[in-house]
Design a protein around this motif. Sequence first.
Motif, PDB file in Angstrom:
ATOM      1  N   VAL A 269      20.437  21.335   6.511  1.00 56.36           N
ATOM      2  CA  VAL A 269      20.353  21.734   5.093  1.00 56.36           C
ATOM      3  C   VAL A 269      20.401  23.247   4.896  1.00 56.36           C
ATOM      4  CG1 VAL A 269      19.117  19.671   4.346  1.00 56.36           C
ATOM      5  CG2 VAL A 269      17.829  21.648   5.161  1.00 56.36           C
ATOM      6  N   GLY A 270      20.440  23.985   5.997  1.00 55.67           N
ATOM      7  CA  GLY A 270      20.412  25.461   5.888  1.00 55.67           C
ATOM      8  C   GLY A 270      19.072  25.934   5.379  1.00 55.67           C
ATOM      9  N   ALA A 271      17.976  25.359   5.911  1.00 51.69           N
ATOM     10  CA  ALA A 271      16.640  25.621   5.374  1.00 51.69           C
ATOM     11  C   ALA A 271      16.205  27.067   5.583  1.00 51.69           C
ATOM     12  CB  ALA A 271      15.637  24.678   6.018  1.00 51.69           C
ATOM     13  N   LYS A 272      15.461  27.536   4.616  1.00 56.54           N
ATOM     14  CA  LYS A 272      14.867  28.875   4.699  1.00 56.54           C
ATOM     15  C   LYS A 272      13.339  28.780   4.736  1.00 56.54           C
ATOM     16  CE  LYS A 272      18.531  31.709   3.949  1.00 56.54           C
ATOM     17  NZ  LYS A 272      19.515  30.790   4.615  1.00 56.54           N
ATOM     18  N   ARG A 273      12.823  27.642   4.278  1.00 51.73           N
ATOM     19  CA  ARG A 273      11.370  27.477   4.212  1.00 51.73           C
ATOM     20  C   ARG A 273      10.968  26.213   4.920  1.00 51.73           C
ATOM     21  NH1 ARG A 273       9.370  29.463  -1.710  1.00 51.73           N
ATOM     22  NH2 ARG A 273      10.797  31.226  -1.844  1.00 51.73           N
ATOM     23  N   ILE A 274       9.752  26.273   5.442  1.00 46.49           N
ATOM     24  CA  ILE A 274       9.269  25.070   6.110  1.00 46.49           C
ATOM     25  C   ILE A 274       7.773  24.922   5.897  1.00 46.49           C
ATOM     26  CG2 ILE A 274       8.925  26.248   8.339  1.00 46.49           C
ATOM     27  CD1 ILE A 274       9.905  23.537   9.622  1.00 46.49           C
ATOM     28  N   LEU A 275       7.354  23.659   5.758  1.00 46.56           N
ATOM     29  CA  LEU A 275       5.927  23.352   5.687  1.00 46.56           C
ATOM     30  C   LEU A 275       5.598  22.465   6.872  1.00 46.56           C
ATOM     31  CD1 LEU A 275       3.114  22.900   4.330  1.00 46.56           C
ATOM     32  CD2 LEU A 275       4.169  20.981   3.121  1.00 46.56           C
ATOM     33  N   VAL A 276       4.580  22.853   7.626  1.00 50.43           N
ATOM     34  CA  VAL A 276       4.141  22.007   8.735  1.00 50.43           C
ATOM     35  C   VAL A 276       2.726  21.526   8.427  1.00 50.43           C
ATOM     36  CG1 VAL A 276       3.746  21.866  11.205  1.00 50.43           C
ATOM     37  CG2 VAL A 276       5.551  23.346  10.324  1.00 50.43           C
TER      38      VAL A 276
ATOM     39  N   CYS B  67       5.550  29.070  16.399  1.00 47.91           N
ATOM     40  CA  CYS B  67       5.777  29.990  15.280  1.00 47.91           C
ATOM     41  C   CYS B  67       7.004  30.853  15.544  1.00 47.91           C
ATOM     42  CB  CYS B  67       4.563  30.892  15.070  1.00 47.91           C
ATOM     43  SG  CYS B  67       3.152  29.999  14.447  1.00 47.91           S
ATOM     44  N   ASN B  68       7.108  31.352  16.777  1.00 48.18           N
ATOM     45  CA  ASN B  68       8.266  32.176  17.116  1.00 48.18           C
ATOM     46  C   ASN B  68       9.562  31.400  16.964  1.00 48.18           C
ATOM     47  OD1 ASN B  68       7.401  34.725  17.534  1.00 48.18           O
ATOM     48  ND2 ASN B  68       6.822  34.364  19.680  1.00 48.18           N
ATOM     49  N   GLY B  69       9.462  30.114  17.325  1.00 51.63           N
ATOM     50  CA  GLY B  69      10.645  29.259  17.168  1.00 51.63           C
ATOM     51  C   GLY B  69      11.078  29.206  15.714  1.00 51.63           C
ATOM     52  N   LEU B  70      10.114  29.018  14.850  1.00 50.35           N
ATOM     53  CA  LEU B  70      10.435  28.931  13.416  1.00 50.35           C
ATOM     54  C   LEU B  70      11.034  30.243  12.929  1.00 50.35           C
ATOM     55  CD1 LEU B  70       7.222  27.115  12.070  1.00 50.35           C
ATOM     56  CD2 LEU B  70       9.433  26.093  12.642  1.00 50.35           C
ATOM     57  N   ARG B  71      10.452  31.340  13.402  1.00 46.21           N
ATOM     58  CA  ARG B  71      10.924  32.660  12.976  1.00 46.21           C
ATOM     59  C   ARG B  71      12.363  32.871  13.438  1.00 46.21           C
ATOM     60  NH1 ARG B  71       6.888  35.716  14.899  1.00 46.21           N
ATOM     61  NH2 ARG B  71       5.696  35.653  12.947  1.00 46.21           N
ATOM     62  N   ARG B  72      12.612  32.428  14.680  1.00 48.20           N
ATOM     63  CA  ARG B  72      13.985  32.575  15.199  1.00 48.20           C
ATOM     64  C   ARG B  72      14.988  31.825  14.326  1.00 48.20           C
ATOM     65  NH1 ARG B  72      12.013  32.328  20.294  1.00 48.20           N
ATOM     66  NH2 ARG B  72      12.297  30.084  20.386  1.00 48.20           N
ATOM     67  N   LEU B  73      14.521  30.720  13.757  1.00 52.31           N
ATOM     68  CA  LEU B  73      15.419  29.926  12.915  1.00 52.31           C
ATOM     69  C   LEU B  73      15.553  30.548  11.517  1.00 52.31           C
ATOM     70  CD1 LEU B  73      14.214  26.349  13.849  1.00 52.31           C
ATOM     71  CD2 LEU B  73      16.411  27.376  14.410  1.00 52.31           C
ATOM     72  N   GLY B  74      14.868  31.687  11.323  1.00 52.15           N
ATOM     73  CA  GLY B  74      14.978  32.362  10.022  1.00 52.15           C
ATOM     74  C   GLY B  74      14.102  31.719   8.954  1.00 52.15           C
TER      75      GLY B  74
ATOM     76  N   GLU C 131      16.553  28.170  -1.944  1.00 49.99           N
ATOM     77  CA  GLU C 131      16.283  28.225  -0.513  1.00 49.99           C
ATOM     78  C   GLU C 131      15.898  26.825  -0.052  1.00 49.99           C
ATOM     79  OE1 GLU C 131      13.427  31.223   0.439  1.00 49.99           O
ATOM     80  OE2 GLU C 131      14.785  32.861  -0.110  1.00 49.99           O
ATOM     81  N   PRO C 132      16.801  26.126   0.557  1.00 51.99           N
ATOM     82  CA  PRO C 132      16.486  24.765   1.017  1.00 51.99           C
ATOM     83  C   PRO C 132      15.308  24.775   1.976  1.00 51.99           C
ATOM     84  CG  PRO C 132      18.834  25.186   1.144  1.00 51.99           C
ATOM     85  CD  PRO C 132      18.193  26.496   0.840  1.00 51.99           C
ATOM     86  N   GLY C 133      14.644  23.630   2.105  1.00 51.28           N
ATOM     87  CA  GLY C 133      13.427  23.606   2.906  1.00 51.28           C
ATOM     88  C   GLY C 133      13.257  22.322   3.691  1.00 51.28           C
ATOM     89  N   VAL C 134      12.270  22.397   4.565  1.00 52.15           N
ATOM     90  CA  VAL C 134      11.949  21.247   5.404  1.00 52.15           C
ATOM     91  C   VAL C 134      10.447  21.020   5.336  1.00 52.15           C
ATOM     92  CG1 VAL C 134      11.855  20.414   7.789  1.00 52.15           C
ATOM     93  CG2 VAL C 134      13.884  21.632   6.970  1.00 52.15           C
TER      94      VAL C 134
END
Lengths: 239, 460, 343
Positions: free
Chosen positions: B111-118, B142-149, B52-55
């Motif tokens: 990158v087709g990210a599935k995970r993110i760290l802020v 947060c909703n924005g991130l969720r929308r991006l999956g 799961e690619p990430g950002v």
Amino acid sequence: MHRAYFGVEGLDRNLEQGLSYGSQIMVEGDSGVGKTVLAGEFIKEGLRCGDTCVYVACDEPPTVMREHLLSFKVGTPAYEETGRLVFIDAYEEDGSTEKYVLSDLRHLEKYFTLESEVLRSCNGPRVRLVVDSLSTLLTNLEITDVIDFHRTRLKQLKKTGILAMDIFVSGVLEPRLITITSHLYNFILKMSFNGSRCNPVRQMQIGKVKSQQFTSSTHAFTVSPIYGILVAADTGVHK
Amino acid sequence: MNTIPTGINGFDKLVYGGIVRRNSVLIEGVPGAGKTTFGIEFVYRGITEFDEPGVIVTCEELPESLYRDALNFGWDLHALEEANKLRILCTSPEVLNDPEVNIIEEVVREVGAKRILVDSVSHFRNVFSDPILLRRAVYGFCNGLRRLGLTSFLVKERESDGQRDYAFEEYVVDAVIRLENKETPGLHRLRVLEICKTRGQEHIPGKHTFRITNTGIKVFAFEAIAVNSEIKEKDNLVNTGVPGLDDLLRGGLPQGASVAVAGGSGTGKTVLSLQYLIKGAVDYGDKGIFLSFEETPQQLLANAKHFNWDLNTLQQQDLIKVLYLSLSEMEIDETIIRLGEQVKAFGARRLVLDSIYAFLSRIDNIAVLHEKIYFLVSLLNKLNCTTLLISPAWEVESGGKLEVIHSVVQGTILLKSMMIQNRRVRQLEIYKMRGVNHAMGNHLLEINALGIQAFPRLGG
Amino acid sequence: MKDSDITIKLMNYMFMSMSNTMNQVPFSGQHWMEQLVIGSVQYFIDEYWDDSKLDSKKPVEICRTYLNVMEDVGFLYAKDYRLEESGDSLLMSVKTNKCVYRECCQRTGEKEGLSFKNCIRLGTFQAILRHVLGENNYLTSVDMAADGFCYGKLRPNTQPKEEIVTREGHIIKMAGHRAFLLRQKTYASLMASIRDHAPQILKHVLYDAGYQSGLSLARKARESYPYPKECLQLLLDELTNLGVGKLELVSFSLSCARVKIRCYDSFWADTANEYGHLYRTPQVICDMLRGILAACLSVIFEKEIICEEMVCQSMGADCCEFLALPLPQESSGGRKPHDPRNE
């Protein structure tokens, strides 16, 4: 059903049915009257009958009993080697070379554990146990401890079918304790010196035979170095 | 439920496998608590273990220090970026909250990210002073991130260790993990993690210890253990190997029980425990572990030698394992979890823990102590490992801690040493043994050349 | 001469029959068998032997000459037999299938329980040696070896044979001493009588009586058989011959002086089973045999041995079992059992 005898003719004659394994014999007697000789006869008889015999030596080293038995032509090495004769040394404490040694006479539970261990290791079908003398183990102890010990031990001996002979030296224990204790035994034999001081006569008296008819007669006896205890013929010396 | 494992060692057990996909998780804690490491590992494990690619979005650190710190754990972030699995964004909160500039969406798509760290959302406070606006901004973010999956970890600084104030973020996000770096009795600092909330899923409550190791974070999770000791068959008794004691116990210790062996120094606790293991190994073929916080293995070996017990050979034969942890190095949760793993891996049927004092000295809170001991006892029970817990003398003033131990364990054996008629005599008492009609009272205990032996008191 | 010669066959049949019969004779059939051989050889000697043909009176020469005489009459080939001296003894070897008596030896040997211990050839040597040298007796022993040879040995015996019962008119003698036969029933009533009158002495009487008779038995055996184990085996055979029961040596340790012996169908156990027990409870009863064995072993090991009956057939065991061990060294007190050296 196996029955046991002392191996002393004049005494056995008074026990028509003999004693059953699981009985407890109390032998109480004056010092030097012949209790140990009686114990030797009892063991010799047991060995001849195929029993396993355990002798607890409290008042003398076990070797004294070995030599005593040898003098009656009982070859102890053969029986010891085959596990038919076992000695517990409760005399020497630390210096003993025996296999079983009671190293501490202050705690009856230690004696009980050792005795149980030895009896458990006897693999013969019938076992005789002689404690010579039990009164030595019981001196200087609380009376309640002693009674607890007796109850537990005699119950266990009965349960495991051991034919036990406990020797008590007269005068060592409180009379009250002797009275309480004697209730726990099936068979009581009293041995004493009687007669005048210059002509002492040895006497034995059967004090009690549980669940058997018996005559509480007194018998004079002598101790022969060759034949052991010789009870005078039926005439019986009555007080 | 669609959950994703974080890949962080031990953590997923706390949430029964993973966190709900597309949830936002807030990690809060004081500086140095390990928040960033926690977040980076989440992204890193996602890429390397679950594809799961990430950002990573950072408002604080310069990327260089981020790369360097990650490399300390063996995580090569540069390589992941080159492989198009990871993007690291170094930006400001203002940019993040500018609806016109959708910088995150871009890199996520790349990158087709599935995970993110802020790291971190604390900076949002700097942009929005009005709490209502702030809350709305975070909520929208947060909703924005969720929308991006995206499943997101949001780092938040915590200013003090003091009174817990429920900040707005906690209402907005789906889950909150709090990291602490606590002081404990005995001048120890302890990293602790607590899941304060998880929306839409269960988690194991309470504080859990974790450690930052050189390969990342390891959480020592106390899983719930189904305790089944009460319905055990009565016949399963473990011979103690101490002559006389089994008679007092009417056969032996109940299998899987933990039994405290309490007594002052010189009462024979260690000898009894050693004999329990050694006779168990020699006479019954039971494998055993001796976990010592006090005596070193050399001391134990020498101790065993007094009784002609060849502990060395038994170790070589893989029948007994002596583990030593110095008191200063041990962490309670870690010790318990590792012990469980060792017992399982070694196949130990018997265990001695010398001594439970190590636990007492670390935990002041009686409730926490209860929880730890209860977990330990349940774990060993589940593993069917019959255990002796060496414990200080009953009489020692412990502020109720010893009582806690004795209430949790299945049995307590007290060893005593007293003067009787001017002679020092050792005694043993079975104070309690759950489910066993044991003999009561004091019994003579003796240490001789062959070891330790109990002599049941006559007369009952 | 051919082996198929019917006279040879008949001669072998006769010896076989004699051997079978002698095995049923109580005490020593072996002795009587020897006497039969010597007797028949004597007839041959009377007719064919001439002392003047002898070059020397050395036993080996006497036997060689005898073989030559036999060859002269066409009975055998002297060169089939190898003779040599070994100290006082004579050693003989012959290929088994060259011996005219082999059928008798082999066939009696096959029958179980009838071990043919006498070599007829050696018996003939015994006869000629006795004829030439007078009363000088020789003991014989033979081994039919697996290599196809028979190895025999003749050695001088200074002792008269012990187990022989003889009758001269109304006097029965055992080994030259007067004896009488007693039935088991009589023995049983004798013991019951002792028990009734003096129960305490019964065991002592039996043991001591056994010990005394064992001592004299063992001392004589010891002189002819210096090797302890051999001597014991001989004594056990002799006691078996005397009818005490079938004695079997189970184990023998020279270094520990430890011996285990079994007795099947002991006379005393059988008496108890047949005519009632002497004691109130079943117990070991073969005190006399115990005494005998203790005495025998004390002589053999040259130290005091005490023997215990561990199991008795009268108590339901398959046999009686005796275990003998030395008296403990430290023994000092008490009355000592008999010391064999002081008797």
